[in-house]
Motif scaffolding. Structure first.
Motif, short mmCIF file in Angstrom:
data_model
loop_
_atom_site.label_atom_id
_atom_site.label_comp_id
_atom_site.label_asym_id
_atom_site.label_seq_id
_atom_site.Cartn_x
_atom_site.Cartn_y
_atom_site.Cartn_z
N ASN A 186 0.80 -1.22 0.00
CA ASN A 186 0.00 0.00 0.00
C ASN A 186 0.83 1.28 0.00
OD1 ASN A 186 -2.95 -1.02 0.48
ND2 ASN A 186 -1.69 -2.19 1.94
N GLN A 187 2.01 1.21 0.63
CA GLN A 187 2.86 2.41 0.70
C GLN A 187 4.30 2.00 0.97
OE1 GLN A 187 1.70 5.42 3.52
NE2 GLN A 187 3.43 6.74 3.05
N SER A 188 5.17 2.24 0.02
CA SER A 188 6.59 2.00 0.23
C SER A 188 7.17 3.09 1.12
CB SER A 188 7.34 1.96 -1.10
OG SER A 188 6.92 0.87 -1.88
N ALA A 189 8.08 2.69 2.00
CA ALA A 189 8.69 3.64 2.93
C ALA A 189 10.01 3.06 3.39
CB ALA A 189 7.77 3.90 4.12
N PRO A 190 10.97 3.92 3.76
CA PRO A 190 12.26 3.41 4.22
C PRO A 190 12.15 2.72 5.57
CG PRO A 190 12.15 5.79 4.48
CD PRO A 190 10.94 5.39 3.71
N ALA A 191 13.05 1.75 5.81
CA ALA A 191 13.11 1.06 7.09
C ALA A 191 14.01 1.82 8.05
CB ALA A 191 13.63 -0.36 6.90
N ILE A 192 13.67 1.78 9.33
CA ILE A 192 14.54 2.31 10.38
C ILE A 192 14.67 1.25 11.47
CG2 ILE A 192 13.97 4.72 9.91
CD1 ILE A 192 12.12 4.69 12.34
N GLY A 193 15.72 1.37 12.28
CA GLY A 193 15.92 0.46 13.39
C GLY A 193 15.89 1.21 14.70
#
Length: 437
Positions: free
Chosen positions: A36-43
């Protein structure tokens, strides 16, 4: 999958971002989000500057994806989800005779973050970078997964390792652990009286783990003085780690003023006897010394801090000496300054290490620090070195492009994997890293 609006920062706390954040617990949940929505990953957001920020956009927090998936006790190959912390792997596997092959200075770094920045540790001179010990990884893009590795879709792998999350979401990885003797470590400390002597000691060290603390306030004959630590794993009984403490509030500006930092550094240098000493410690005390102080970044006050880290080639060591002179004369350094010898090992197009010496120094975010860091960046460029993007929040795009010769290849691979630039972060936009042709 629920999205919650959240404000978050990098570890330096100079920059912040506000946006929607999802926290999936399963691979299927990640796939649903990306459909539905691409977004960057964070940790755990332990990068210092704006690499983990996507202000005004969405982000996928991977810290709940922290399961151990499989382990081969004979070969030391471990498969984990991307949100597993390196400190937790150390705690679990060192007693079994295995360690993550490469560990940065904090155990709160996640496996996904360690791959995304191809981190290095105190053993880079003989073990290389983290990505060199990744057997394979599972990458998700637009809800679809693929397994890649050094010999499987190698170009995408090299763009992913050290690629700051620009090719998709790392959901899991197979890691080759290294054998160790146990969960204690024997550390030999000795004083080093000056810069040239320090480099000689780093070059001559035969230890598995080597790191130097530098008194960045010292001048004159004492320029570059510090403490060299050399270490080997071992087994035995040592006292349990003391309970962690927290910094409950932002420290006042005078807490890290130049006179106080000078006094602290002088005392810290002299804590090691003239003859040196050998200590036996719990293994995490050596690898992650500051992790016992939660929120230690608050010691720099509410304005935050910058860490400048560079690496220069072996034959450009005089440039590091000039940097130390400039730092000491500016009177802005904190007690945290590290000097290490790096080898040639690197796994990705945008990996930081090169065969040389790396210097890392913290600066409170005040006064003329931005001007000082800009001068250090220029000196790094002129020396043929590079700055570490996991720490950066200041460098100009034009200068950065000269430091990473594989940048055009990285941009091409990242844009092919993510043509809509949905995984861009504040750092990627600031440095225009995907606009290079």
């Amino acid at each position: 999958m629920l999205w919650n609006t959240r404000t978050y920062t990098g570890w330096g706390r100079v920059h912040s971002a506000t946006g929607k954040v999802a926290r999936p617990e399963r691979v299927s949940s990640v796939a649903h989000v990306l459909e539905n929505q691409s977004a960057p990953a964070i940790g755990n957001c332990r990068s210092y500057g704006d690499a983990c920020l996507n202000d005004g956009g969405a982000a996928i927090d991977m810290t709940r994806m922290d399961r151990l998936l499989s382990f081969d006790a004979e070969t030391g190959v471990l498969e984990v989800e991307a949100g597993v912390r390196l400190g937790e792997l150390t705690r679990l596997f060192a007693p079994k005779g295995w360690l993550p092959a490469v560990m940065p200075g904090t155990g709160f770094a996640t496996v996904g973050g360690a791959i995304a920045f191809d981190v290095h540790g105190k053993n880079h001179h003989n073990a290389g970078s983290f990505g060199q010990h990744v057997v394979s990884l599972t990458l998700m893009n637009r809800g679809k997964t693929q397994v890649i590795g050094p010999n499987k879709n190698a170009t995408l792998f090299k763009a992913t390792v050290g690629g700051m999350g620009q090719t998709g979401i790392i959901v899991s990885a197979k890691l080759q652990l290294l054998p160790c003797k146990g969960d204690v470590i024997m550390v030999t400390e000795r004083r080093i009286d000056g810069f040239e002597e320090f480099l000689e000691a780093l070059d001559a060290s035969q230890s598995t783990y080597t790191v130097g603390w530098i008194d960045a306030t010292a001048t004159g004959d004492g320029l570059g003085r510090g403490i060299l630590e050399e270490a080997e794993t071992g087994y035995g009984l040592v006292k349990a780690r003391k309970a962690s403490k927290s910094v409950p509030f932002n420290a006042p500006g005078w807490a890290l003023s130049n006179p106080i930092v000078k006094m602290f550094n002088s005392a810290y240098f002299r804590r090691v006897p003239d003859r040196g000493r050998t200590l036996v410690k719990p293994i995490q005390d050596f690898f992650f010394p500051l992790d016992r102080i939660h929120d230690w970044n608050k010691l720099y006050g509410k304005s935050g801090f910058h860490q400048f880290q560079c690496v220069v080639p072996i034959d450009q060591a005089p440039a590091l000496r000039s940097m130390l002179e400039k730092i000491a004369n500016a009177g802005s350094a904190s007690p945290l300054a590290v000097l290490k010898r790096l080898g040639p090992g690197r796994a990705g197009m945008m990996s930081f290490p090169m065969d040389g010496y790396t210097l890392a120094v913290d600066f409170p975010n005040r006064g003329r620090v931005a001007k000082l860091i800009a001068a250090l960046e220029e000196m790094t460029e002129q020396a043929g070195g590079r700055v570490y993007l996991a720490k950066d929040a200041t460098i100009a795009p034009e200068r950065l492009k000269k430091m990473y010769p594989e940048l055009a290849g990285f941009a091409k691979a990242a844009n092919k994997a993510d043509p809509d630039k949905a995984y861009e972060t504040d750092l990627i936009r600031r440095l225009q890293l995907r606009n290079v042709t």
